[in-house]
Design an enzyme around this catalytic site. Sequence first.
Site, PDB file in Angstrom:
ATOM      1  N   ASP A   1       1.596   4.778 -14.583  1.00 24.00           N
ATOM      2  CA  ASP A   1       1.061   3.820 -13.610  1.00 24.00           C
ATOM      3  C   ASP A   1       1.737   2.452 -13.774  1.00 24.00           C
ATOM      4  OD1 ASP A   1      -0.539   3.922 -11.433  1.00 24.00           O
ATOM      5  OD2 ASP A   1      -2.441   3.774 -12.508  1.00 24.00           O
TER       6      ASP A   1
ATOM      7  N   LYS B   1      -3.830  12.638  -5.280  1.00 26.67           N
ATOM      8  CA  LYS B   1      -2.847  12.862  -6.355  1.00 26.67           C
ATOM      9  C   LYS B   1      -2.848  14.327  -6.765  1.00 26.67           C
ATOM     10  CE  LYS B   1      -3.300   8.103  -7.693  1.00 26.67           C
ATOM     11  NZ  LYS B   1      -4.076   7.106  -8.403  1.00 26.67           N
TER      12      LYS B   1
ATOM     13  N   GLN C   1      -7.468   5.867 -13.778  1.00 23.45           N
ATOM     14  CA  GLN C   1      -7.725   5.390 -12.415  1.00 23.45           C
ATOM     15  C   GLN C   1      -8.567   4.111 -12.448  1.00 23.45           C
ATOM     16  OE1 GLN C   1      -6.569   6.872  -9.430  1.00 23.45           O
ATOM     17  NE2 GLN C   1      -7.410   5.038  -8.494  1.00 23.45           N
TER      18      GLN C   1
END
Length: 284
Positions: free
Chosen positions: A119, A52, A96
Amino acid sequence: MGEKINVKDIVRRKKEELKDKVESLKKLGIQPKLAVVLASEDEASKIYVGKKRKMCEELGIEQEEYIFDSSVTTEKVVDIVEKLNQDNSVNGILVQLPLFKHLDMDKILDTISDKKDVDGFHPLTLGKLFIGEKETFIPCTPKGIMTILDDIGTDYEGKHAVIVGRSRIVGKPISQILLKRGATVTICHSKTQDISIYTRQADILVVAVGKPHIVTKDMIKPGAIVVDVGINRVNGKIIGDVDTDNSLKVCSKITPVPGGVGLTTVLSLLENVVQATIEQNNIK
Ligand code: NDP
């Protein structure tokens, strides 16, 4: 004989489009920024965060990372996320997953502002997706799957889409998106007695289980489009949930593993960051 979808080429083109959007924002004095929270010792997560970071650099998106060791508490992570919610220079927040086991994942994810939930895992974001609201963030893997299916000109209306897997991050959201696009959707999971009864009917087959080659050639309808989401490490090699080489003899198109859905997942995250930046700055 079917063909492997050239996902690398799709991503290359989409990256150029996204880069242009970032350039246009910068010309208006707006710098898109993603904040990443990493509270995990999971090696794969560290690799994903690295990917990322690299794509952010390529696209001109600013990125900052908050990395914690195992002594971190849920309260501490929640506190950081709240600060990032208030920080106007941050457009998107990514926590994450998976987190350290002792952390309260739901509490942390629920803290992310739905305006910055790039997300797409916040209950409000998923709720909007399920009722079919347009202005929402689509979780990255399902969004990436749609990028691929749209790019190859998939016809959804009246088609039978079969999803194997019902997770919050892949199976459930992709089923809702395909339903909205006009497909008739069947979802299979670990309690489904014989998944082949359903997979053999699929015009569009999405497999997101995490079991190497759980779908074989004889389980695929001739001419089907197959999306293999699975990532499995077997004898040091990465393979998918579908036996790709043999399935190519029956399907029309299939995403490769590696070099398939994984590539569009990262792209989708950054598309969501740019979308968040545009919405937060009220740009039409
Ligand atoms: P989860 O483990 O959260 O979910 C797996 C799903 O598969 C569950 O719904 C489970 O059913 C179902 N399942 C398990 N065994 C069977 C079986 N024998 N028959 C039918 N269904 C079964 O996984 P994720 O959705 O997070 O990920 C799935 C795979 O995709 C993994 O390999 C993961 O690494 C990969 N992945 C890849 C991404 C990418 O970018 N390419 C992104 C995210 C994931 P039940 O609900 O009943 O337990």
